[in-house]
Design a protein around this motif. Sequence first.
Motif, PDB file in Angstrom:
ATOM      1  N   LEU A 151      33.166  47.597  35.668  1.00 10.73           N
ATOM      2  CA  LEU A 151      33.588  47.960  37.016  1.00 10.73           C
ATOM      3  C   LEU A 151      33.426  46.784  37.966  1.00 10.73           C
ATOM      4  O   LEU A 151      34.337  46.469  38.746  1.00 10.73           O
ATOM      5  N   TYR A 152      32.278  46.112  37.913  1.00  9.58           N
ATOM      6  CA  TYR A 152      32.080  44.995  38.848  1.00  9.58           C
ATOM      7  C   TYR A 152      33.043  43.854  38.529  1.00  9.58           C
ATOM      8  O   TYR A 152      33.558  43.175  39.432  1.00  9.58           O
ATOM      9  N   LEU A 153      33.305  43.638  37.219  1.00 10.56           N
ATOM     10  CA  LEU A 153      34.256  42.587  36.848  1.00 10.56           C
ATOM     11  C   LEU A 153      35.673  42.940  37.309  1.00 10.56           C
ATOM     12  O   LEU A 153      36.416  42.063  37.786  1.00 10.56           O
ATOM     13  N   ALA A 154      36.051  44.206  37.194  1.00 11.96           N
ATOM     14  CA  ALA A 154      37.385  44.619  37.626  1.00 11.96           C
ATOM     15  C   ALA A 154      37.546  44.432  39.133  1.00 11.96           C
ATOM     16  O   ALA A 154      38.571  43.918  39.607  1.00 11.96           O
ATOM     17  N   ALA A 155      36.530  44.845  39.898  1.00 17.04           N
ATOM     18  CA  ALA A 155      36.591  44.671  41.350  1.00 17.04           C
ATOM     19  C   ALA A 155      36.645  43.193  41.719  1.00 17.04           C
ATOM     20  O   ALA A 155      37.362  42.783  42.636  1.00 17.04           O
TER      21      ALA A 155
END
Length: 393
Positions: A151-155
């Motif tokens: 999730l943090y990488l996608a954001a």
Amino acid sequence: MSAGTAYLCSAGGLLIAAAIKAWALRKNPRDPLLRAVTATLVVGALLFVTAAPPHLAAINALFGVPNIAAPIVYSILTAFDAVTIVLLIHWRGNDEARVTRRQTRLCLTTYALVVLAIWTLFAWGDAPVERLRDLDTYYSSTLWIREMVLLYLAAHSVAAVTMMVLSWRWSRQVPGTLKGGLLLITAGAACTFAYDLLKYTAIVARWLGHDWDWLSTQVAFSIAGFSAFLIAGGFVLPPLGQGAGYRWRALRRFRRLQPLWSEIRPEIPGTSPPPMAWWQPVEHRLMQRERDIFDAVLRLTPWFDRATGANVYALALAEGSESGRARSEADACVIARAVIGKGRSAPAVAPELRWTVSSIEDSDDLLDMSDAMLRSSRVEVTRQSAALAEPRA
């Protein structure tokens, strides 16, 4: 160079950029865009400070929870992504304030939800073994922790692509240092996206049974520091470049006015302030020089000879000079004659016989008159003629 030192160097670069912005903010504290840039750089510096492996261990020990530093760093990174996009939105501007506000709210709300989801997933997951550098790959198959990392990488990837698109599009519409700053931000965002791709690759390799952690812990780490410097430089370059350009233009004007100022210097009263020292701001020195020239021209007005000005003006036009240049040359000759005439106590010219010096009405014409004072042979001829003339009773 150790990992902690490298992270701190990146933080130091961002703090230096923030200090430059804070100095400008001191002079203009109500500038919302300047405040936003300063805040963005400070958040970026905080990100690298907290992400340094020694500091990760200290944070974990402080809270007594293994790997709690991970959601903290991911949250700061997500906040940095959000404020950077918002900053670009406001920097670019929009004809409709309503559109800017809607875009800002959408961005902040989305990334606030991402931060909330990061903490929720961390609370649901189980990460008992402390990992300071390879948490992303070590827990790449652990339920909920894996989702938190993705999730943090996608954001982060969405923010990087958004920054690239906005900066690149805008850079094609603006010139100068602003264009250069936007291109630096574009390059920094591209490096940020490359960082994400390396992280994705290392995680997928773990899923496939390979150990490519070095892509995440070494290569991606190096790119992250480099991208931070590029983005910081992109935000700092435009105001620094504009300020340097303004001072350079002021210095050129100051130097070009030297011949004219030297000519009228005898007419500067002794009670006037002396010329400012070279270390004073050049714009202040330029203002003083222009003021001295204007005051001297006013004092010399009774000695402006119409015949001298008309003769030089006609000769310059006959030789093909443009009207403005011919006027500047005529004004220069009139001033040169007036300085000598006044110094010899010659009587004032009658008002109807005075030449009107118009080159002081426009700053560029003033520069042309100063150039003529230095280069025109007719100015020297006028000086010699005035020096040989008999004083009139």
